[in-house]
Design a protein around this motif. Sequence first.
Motif, PDB file in Angstrom:
ATOM      1  N   VAL A 159      34.052   9.791  -5.274  1.00 16.84           N
ATOM      2  CA  VAL A 159      34.621  11.146  -5.276  1.00 16.84           C
ATOM      3  C   VAL A 159      34.124  11.882  -6.516  1.00 16.84           C
ATOM      4  O   VAL A 159      34.058  11.310  -7.618  1.00 16.84           O
ATOM      5  CB  VAL A 159      36.157  11.089  -5.251  1.00 16.84           C
ATOM      6  N   TYR A 160      33.794  13.163  -6.315  1.00 19.90           N
ATOM      7  CA  TYR A 160      33.270  14.001  -7.399  1.00 19.90           C
ATOM      8  C   TYR A 160      34.094  15.291  -7.492  1.00 19.90           C
ATOM      9  O   TYR A 160      34.597  15.804  -6.480  1.00 19.90           O
ATOM     10  CB  TYR A 160      31.809  14.364  -7.130  1.00 19.90           C
ATOM     11  N   LEU A 161      34.220  15.774  -8.712  1.00 18.56           N
ATOM     12  CA  LEU A 161      34.807  17.094  -8.928  1.00 18.56           C
ATOM     13  C   LEU A 161      33.690  18.127  -8.808  1.00 18.56           C
ATOM     14  O   LEU A 161      32.677  18.043  -9.512  1.00 18.56           O
ATOM     15  CB  LEU A 161      35.479  17.174 -10.297  1.00 18.56           C
ATOM     16  N   ILE A 162      33.874  19.074  -7.930  1.00 17.15           N
ATOM     17  CA  ILE A 162      32.816  20.050  -7.668  1.00 17.15           C
ATOM     18  C   ILE A 162      33.268  21.422  -8.152  1.00 17.15           C
ATOM     19  O   ILE A 162      34.463  21.742  -8.142  1.00 17.15           O
ATOM     20  CB  ILE A 162      32.474  20.093  -6.168  1.00 17.15           C
ATOM     21  N   GLY A 167      57.494  20.310   1.308  1.00 17.08           N
ATOM     22  CA  GLY A 167      57.374  21.182   2.466  1.00 17.08           C
ATOM     23  C   GLY A 167      56.304  22.247   2.339  1.00 17.08           C
ATOM     24  O   GLY A 167      56.085  23.010   3.285  1.00 17.08           O
ATOM     25  N   ARG A 168      55.627  22.311   1.225  1.00 12.50           N
ATOM     26  CA  ARG A 168      54.558  23.278   1.014  1.00 12.50           C
ATOM     27  C   ARG A 168      53.220  22.555   1.032  1.00 12.50           C
ATOM     28  O   ARG A 168      53.003  21.608   0.273  1.00 12.50           O
ATOM     29  CB  ARG A 168      54.747  23.994  -0.322  1.00 12.50           C
ATOM     30  N   VAL A 169      52.327  23.005   1.909  1.00 18.45           N
ATOM     31  CA  VAL A 169      51.030  22.354   2.077  1.00 18.45           C
ATOM     32  C   VAL A 169      50.010  23.017   1.170  1.00 18.45           C
ATOM     33  O   VAL A 169      49.877  24.244   1.157  1.00 18.45           O
ATOM     34  CB  VAL A 169      50.570  22.428   3.548  1.00 18.45           C
ATOM     35  N   ARG A 170      49.315  22.202   0.402  1.00 22.75           N
ATOM     36  CA  ARG A 170      48.274  22.694  -0.502  1.00 22.75           C
ATOM     37  C   ARG A 170      46.949  22.026  -0.139  1.00 22.75           C
ATOM     38  O   ARG A 170      46.924  20.876   0.321  1.00 22.75           O
ATOM     39  CB  ARG A 170      48.643  22.385  -1.955  1.00 22.75           C
ATOM     40  N   HIS A 171      45.860  22.760  -0.360  1.00 22.68           N
ATOM     41  CA  HIS A 171      44.528  22.265  -0.047  1.00 22.68           C
ATOM     42  C   HIS A 171      43.650  22.316  -1.285  1.00 22.68           C
ATOM     43  O   HIS A 171      43.845  23.144  -2.164  1.00 22.68           O
ATOM     44  CB  HIS A 171      43.877  23.098   1.076  1.00 22.68           C
ATOM     45  N   ALA A 172      42.680  21.413  -1.311  1.00 26.93           N
ATOM     46  CA  ALA A 172      41.693  21.366  -2.386  1.00 26.93           C
ATOM     47  C   ALA A 172      40.397  20.798  -1.816  1.00 26.93           C
ATOM     48  O   ALA A 172      40.384  20.149  -0.755  1.00 26.93           O
ATOM     49  CB  ALA A 172      42.196  20.520  -3.553  1.00 26.93           C
ATOM     50  N   PHE A 173      39.302  21.048  -2.525  1.00 28.29           N
ATOM     51  CA  PHE A 173      37.984  20.586  -2.079  1.00 28.29           C
ATOM     52  C   PHE A 173      37.414  19.640  -3.123  1.00 28.29           C
ATOM     53  O   PHE A 173      37.403  19.940  -4.318  1.00 28.29           O
ATOM     54  CB  PHE A 173      37.035  21.777  -1.889  1.00 28.29           C
ATOM     55  N   ILE A 174      36.946  18.484  -2.637  1.00 29.04           N
ATOM     56  CA  ILE A 174      36.347  17.483  -3.508  1.00 29.04           C
ATOM     57  C   ILE A 174      35.016  17.047  -2.911  1.00 29.04           C
ATOM     58  O   ILE A 174      34.776  17.161  -1.696  1.00 29.04           O
ATOM     59  CB  ILE A 174      37.261  16.249  -3.704  1.00 29.04           C
ATOM     60  N   TYR A 184      26.131  12.818   1.155  1.00 30.24           N
ATOM     61  CA  TYR A 184      27.198  13.490   0.406  1.00 30.24           C
ATOM     62  C   TYR A 184      27.822  14.598   1.256  1.00 30.24           C
ATOM     63  O   TYR A 184      27.144  15.283   2.037  1.00 30.24           O
ATOM     64  CB  TYR A 184      26.651  14.069  -0.903  1.00 30.24           C
ATOM     65  N   PHE A 185      29.148  14.772   1.049  1.00 24.81           N
ATOM     66  CA  PHE A 185      29.924  15.736   1.824  1.00 24.81           C
ATOM     67  C   PHE A 185      30.940  16.415   0.905  1.00 24.81           C
ATOM     68  O   PHE A 185      31.225  15.933  -0.202  1.00 24.81           O
ATOM     69  CB  PHE A 185      30.658  15.049   2.982  1.00 24.81           C
ATOM     70  N   VAL A 186      31.506  17.497   1.422  1.00 23.14           N
ATOM     71  CA  VAL A 186      32.640  18.150   0.778  1.00 23.14           C
ATOM     72  C   VAL A 186      33.845  17.944   1.680  1.00 23.14           C
ATOM     73  O   VAL A 186      33.806  18.258   2.872  1.00 23.14           O
ATOM     74  CB  VAL A 186      32.382  19.652   0.555  1.00 23.14           C
ATOM     75  N   LEU A 187      34.920  17.391   1.110  1.00 25.31           N
ATOM     76  CA  LEU A 187      36.108  17.047   1.874  1.00 25.31           C
ATOM     77  C   LEU A 187      37.253  17.993   1.520  1.00 25.31           C
ATOM     78  O   LEU A 187      37.551  18.197   0.335  1.00 25.31           O
ATOM     79  CB  LEU A 187      36.511  15.596   1.570  1.00 25.31           C
ATOM     80  N   GLY A 208      41.486  22.952  16.770  1.00 26.06           N
ATOM     81  CA  GLY A 208      41.780  24.356  16.526  1.00 26.06           C
ATOM     82  C   GLY A 208      41.813  24.749  15.070  1.00 26.06           C
ATOM     83  O   GLY A 208      42.002  25.930  14.760  1.00 26.06           O
ATOM     84  N   GLU A 209      41.654  23.792  14.147  1.00 25.09           N
ATOM     85  CA  GLU A 209      41.642  24.090  12.714  1.00 25.09           C
ATOM     86  C   GLU A 209      40.239  23.858  12.148  1.00 25.09           C
ATOM     87  O   GLU A 209      39.419  23.180  12.767  1.00 25.09           O
ATOM     88  CB  GLU A 209      42.655  23.208  11.970  1.00 25.09           C
ATOM     89  N   PRO A 210      39.942  24.441  10.987  1.00 25.67           N
ATOM     90  CA  PRO A 210      38.613  24.219  10.393  1.00 25.67           C
ATOM     91  C   PRO A 210      38.342  22.741  10.157  1.00 25.67           C
ATOM     92  O   PRO A 210      39.242  21.960   9.822  1.00 25.67           O
ATOM     93  CB  PRO A 210      38.693  24.994   9.073  1.00 25.67           C
ATOM     94  N   HIS A 211      37.102  22.361  10.357  1.00 24.95           N
ATOM     95  CA  HIS A 211      36.717  20.963  10.169  1.00 24.95           C
ATOM     96  C   HIS A 211      36.858  20.599   8.695  1.00 24.95           C
ATOM     97  O   HIS A 211      36.381  21.330   7.817  1.00 24.95           O
ATOM     98  CB  HIS A 211      35.285  20.751  10.634  1.00 24.95           C
ATOM     99  N   PRO A 212      37.480  19.454   8.386  1.00 25.32           N
ATOM    100  CA  PRO A 212      37.715  19.121   6.977  1.00 25.32           C
ATOM    101  C   PRO A 212      36.496  18.544   6.257  1.00 25.32           C
ATOM    102  O   PRO A 212      36.561  18.322   5.048  1.00 25.32           O
ATOM    103  CB  PRO A 212      38.833  18.082   7.049  1.00 25.32           C
ATOM    104  N   VAL A 213      35.405  18.317   6.972  1.00 25.65           N
ATOM    105  CA  VAL A 213      34.232  17.702   6.360  1.00 25.65           C
ATOM    106  C   VAL A 213      33.047  18.653   6.518  1.00 25.65           C
ATOM    107  O   VAL A 213      32.743  19.110   7.629  1.00 25.65           O
ATOM    108  CB  VAL A 213      33.907  16.341   7.007  1.00 25.65           C
ATOM    109  N   GLU A 214      32.365  18.936   5.405  1.00 23.01           N
ATOM    110  CA  GLU A 214      31.185  19.799   5.428  1.00 23.01           C
ATOM    111  C   GLU A 214      30.036  19.075   4.739  1.00 23.01           C
ATOM    112  O   GLU A 214      30.151  18.687   3.576  1.00 23.01           O
ATOM    113  CB  GLU A 214      31.464  21.123   4.707  1.00 23.01           C
ATOM    114  N   PRO A 215      28.916  18.864   5.421  1.00 22.54           N
ATOM    115  CA  PRO A 215      27.771  18.204   4.789  1.00 22.54           C
ATOM    116  C   PRO A 215      27.097  19.123   3.769  1.00 22.54           C
ATOM    117  O   PRO A 215      27.138  20.350   3.901  1.00 22.54           O
ATOM    118  CB  PRO A 215      26.825  17.897   5.957  1.00 22.54           C
TER     119      PRO A 215
END
Length: 247
Positions: free
Chosen positions: A29-32, A112-119, A101-104, A87-94
């Motif tokens: 895992v990498y910090l991008i 109860g609050r959903v948060r998202h981040a990219f690694i 390597y990918f972006v997850l 129906g939702e955006p794909h969580p994996v992007e090459p």
Amino acid sequence: MEEEQQQRSSEEESEALELILFHVNECYVYLIPPRKTAASYRADEWNVNKWVWEGSLKVISKGEECIIKLEDKNTGELYARAFLRKGEPHPVEPVIDSSRYFVLRIEENLGGRVRHAFIGMGFRERTQAYDFQAALHDHMKYLDKRKTAEEMEQHFQSNPSVDYSLREGETLVLQIKNKGNLSLKPFVSLEQSSSSKPAPVQLQPPPPPPANVPPIAALEKSKSFVDHEIHEVDAVDDDFGDFQGAP
């Protein structure tokens, strides 16, 4: 009605069995940096030799839900997870400069609050990266087939099959039109064929007998033929030597 279907689907999801589609023990895992433009990600901007976490990755299918889990390979402690949903955006992007390597897009539920981040995420072998993408693709194919089956079931339930069986007393009439002039030969009954006399068969007379040959002359003729054959055989045997003296 919709609330009942949602409740039933949620119960089915909770009771569904987990199926591991892919598992690898080496994942990095990498910090991008945040993406400033709409351009695709590049792995050469991460310094891939300096990862912030190393562990195992699992792709788990549970009903209609697909979960990507990053876990400690020794203790199994959850590090991060991502969800693949219809129906939702794909969580994996090459990335555009490497196939390993990918972006997850990870997801976390806090109170109860959903948060998202990219690694950033990478594999050591290209075959592992290929199998990872194949597992996600297989799950999407499964969702498409399941949706098609549900639509077919709803169609047959809303449109009951028609009963084409004949009721008591009903008859079926078929009208067949004769196209063109068809000449049909009359059938000959069995009685007529048995009473008719067969046509006489014309046989040719036998050939005349051969001329009488005296028996002695015939024997002499056959004897001379045999002697001639024996003489020829002896002449041929002479070429191979005399075997009369052989034991």
